[in-house]
Design an enzyme around this catalytic site. Sequence first.
Site, PDB file in Angstrom:
ATOM      1  N   LYS A 101      56.216  43.821 -10.790  1.00  0.00           N
ATOM      2  CA  LYS A 101      55.101  43.342 -11.600  1.00  0.00           C
ATOM      3  C   LYS A 101      55.303  41.896 -12.060  1.00  0.00           C
ATOM      4  O   LYS A 101      56.358  41.554 -12.573  1.00  0.00           O
ATOM      5  CB  LYS A 101      54.952  44.217 -12.855  1.00  0.00           C
ATOM      6  CG  LYS A 101      54.800  45.685 -12.563  1.00  0.00           C
ATOM      7  CD  LYS A 101      53.401  46.005 -12.133  1.00  0.00           C
ATOM      8  CE  LYS A 101      53.252  47.489 -11.783  1.00  0.00           C
ATOM      9  NZ  LYS A 101      51.950  47.791 -11.217  1.00  0.00           N
ATOM     10  N   GLU A 155      39.377  53.965  -2.112  1.00  0.00           N
ATOM     11  CA  GLU A 155      40.697  53.462  -1.713  1.00  0.00           C
ATOM     12  C   GLU A 155      41.734  54.573  -1.810  1.00  0.00           C
ATOM     13  O   GLU A 155      41.746  55.354  -2.758  1.00  0.00           O
ATOM     14  CB  GLU A 155      41.124  52.290  -2.606  1.00  0.00           C
ATOM     15  CG  GLU A 155      42.565  51.849  -2.345  1.00  0.00           C
ATOM     16  CD  GLU A 155      42.881  50.453  -2.866  1.00  0.00           C
ATOM     17  OE1 GLU A 155      42.060  49.535  -2.683  1.00  0.00           O
ATOM     18  OE2 GLU A 155      43.966  50.296  -3.459  1.00  0.00           O
ATOM     19  N   ASP A 208      41.260  53.049 -11.371  1.00  0.00           N
ATOM     20  CA  ASP A 208      42.476  52.685 -10.639  1.00  0.00           C
ATOM     21  C   ASP A 208      43.552  53.765 -10.764  1.00  0.00           C
ATOM     22  O   ASP A 208      43.748  54.328 -11.834  1.00  0.00           O
ATOM     23  CB  ASP A 208      43.004  51.353 -11.204  1.00  0.00           C
ATOM     24  CG  ASP A 208      44.066  50.747 -10.324  1.00  0.00           C
ATOM     25  OD1 ASP A 208      44.225  51.193  -9.180  1.00  0.00           O
ATOM     26  OD2 ASP A 208      44.732  49.794 -10.786  1.00  0.00           O
ATOM     27  N   HIS A 209      44.212  54.023  -9.661  1.00  0.00           N
ATOM     28  CA  HIS A 209      45.319  54.976  -9.643  1.00  0.00           C
ATOM     29  C   HIS A 209      44.979  56.294 -10.318  1.00  0.00           C
ATOM     30  O   HIS A 209      45.658  56.736 -11.239  1.00  0.00           O
ATOM     31  CB  HIS A 209      46.566  54.368 -10.290  1.00  0.00           C
ATOM     32  CG  HIS A 209      47.321  53.538  -9.300  1.00  0.00           C
ATOM     33  ND1 HIS A 209      48.019  54.094  -8.277  1.00  0.00           N
ATOM     34  CD2 HIS A 209      47.429  52.205  -9.147  1.00  0.00           C
ATOM     35  CE1 HIS A 209      48.538  53.134  -7.543  1.00  0.00           C
ATOM     36  NE2 HIS A 209      48.191  51.976  -8.040  1.00  0.00           N
ATOM     37  N   HIS A 239      48.781  46.181  -3.775  1.00  0.00           N
ATOM     38  CA  HIS A 239      48.932  46.486  -5.204  1.00  0.00           C
ATOM     39  C   HIS A 239      50.052  45.652  -5.816  1.00  0.00           C
ATOM     40  O   HIS A 239      50.909  45.160  -5.103  1.00  0.00           O
ATOM     41  CB  HIS A 239      49.251  47.968  -5.397  1.00  0.00           C
ATOM     42  CG  HIS A 239      48.075  48.853  -5.138  1.00  0.00           C
ATOM     43  ND1 HIS A 239      48.012  50.153  -5.550  1.00  0.00           N
ATOM     44  CD2 HIS A 239      46.894  48.599  -4.522  1.00  0.00           C
ATOM     45  CE1 HIS A 239      46.851  50.668  -5.184  1.00  0.00           C
ATOM     46  NE2 HIS A 239      46.151  49.760  -4.555  1.00  0.00           N
TER      47      HIS A 239
HETATM   48 ZN   LIG Z   1      49.600  50.917  -6.672  1.00  0.00          ZN
END
Ligand SMILES: [Zn+2]
Length: 497
Positions: A319, A277, A168-169, A351
């Site tokens: 978040k 992605e 991820d990321h 996200h």
């Molecule tokens: Zn993100």
Amino acid sequence: MEKLIPIIELLKQGKVAVDTTDVKVYEKSNTKHDNVQMLMVKLESNKYILAVGSGPLYDELTGEEVIKKGKVCSLTHENRLVLNRYFDYTVPRAFGTKVATIGLGDRLGLASPGHIETVRDRNVSPVLAQQSIRELSLTNRTMNDILDAAAFAVFQEGYEDGYGADGDHIKEESDIRHALSLGMSMITLDCSEQIDKTAEEASSETVQIEYNKLPEDIKIRYEDHYLNKTFQVNGLSLTFDNISLMRNVLLYHTAIKYMTHVYNKYISKENRPIDFEISIDETETITSPLSHFFVANELSQKNVKLVSLAPKFCGEFQKGIDYIGDLEQFEKELSEHALIAEHFGYKLSIHSGSDKFKVFPIIAKYTKGVFHVKTAGTNWLEAIRVIAKTNPSFYRKMHEFALEHFEETLKYYHVTPDLDGVQPLENVADTDLPDYMNDDAARQLFHVTYGLILTHKDDSGDYVFKDDFFKMLSKHETEYTDELVRHIGRHADMLGL
Ligand SMILES: [Zn+2]
């Protein structure tokens, strides 16, 4: 299972190198494969796979042979690789563009059984392993740690429907290479460093000046393709005037080059499907539908095949709390982003998608139920809720620590909790402590301080929270699973899954 009973008996009598009589059996892991009977059990906080039988699978598993042809195997990385070789469903797999997927980051390596329980029999596939480089370094975990945890969880739960693993990321090529070499099935390329943030705020004059510095051939190509042209996209009509074209070129030209490079050099070279992605969400720049189209169209021209793309949506996706912003505007823009994604044949990715209950029905509607939503920290907050319920004094210590160290986390995370509005601990009775996890500010407080909490050491070098925290959660794993099924289940319900 009868063949395993002698080993379980030995464990109970403490004749094997574990000192407990309390053995928990994970019935769903009970499996027979190539002459080997296997079962996962837990003693104290440690899980083991018991194996009885013969042949290559039995021989390859590393463990202590406690009876003739019967072993107790620790959940080591090596044993995970053995499972991967013999049980296909323990290997992460790509899901492509036709099914909804949900990213279920598990910062502790304990949440996946609850996540599996949540998605079982729902119309969604889980990406069980998902940690950004930031989360890995803040928790001192490696990509292999998260892959091991996910594979053992699917084995424990006998979950054979397939799961994904998301690097991820990722920003650096070296991390992409590493993630792919370990078998990650999804790569989320974070292009925030290639996006020129100054171009968004810049005045028209500055945009013009900066654009004019670009090489002539590049400008001509973009102008030929886009200037004063109107694109019909799935019923949307999108037009680039002079300034919007120049601004998009300045914003995304370098990022598009990087995306293309990564796709051609790594993703397309893999001899297995990868869910690729693109993330352009980690910037200050809200992605307009026009910009989304621009990036997508350029990638399509360059034959870069995406499985999903994460724009930065209007409003705030902070978040661990619900959506903040204008719902009408969100609906309008989301519907356009969804049309663009559908036109190019990939999924929209959302996200910081946890807890956005206000917008889930909108997302479900306009994506026609096919999307990717990432969650991570919210799963950790459910763990905190379990601690608050079961160990009030320990919870209080963590809460105090988090308050003291909150400021330090702001260099990693953008959150704006009103900490003055959080009830002081001394005013809250033990039985009400779990309610903190229903309070936005307290949620964010814990959401961002996880790394500090889990790695904090005292003067003698021992962890202050970590070891006890894991023991408590292991002891209360059923409660943790229940909370995840309830909380993530609510996500799935609202998303129509
Ligand atoms: Zn993100």
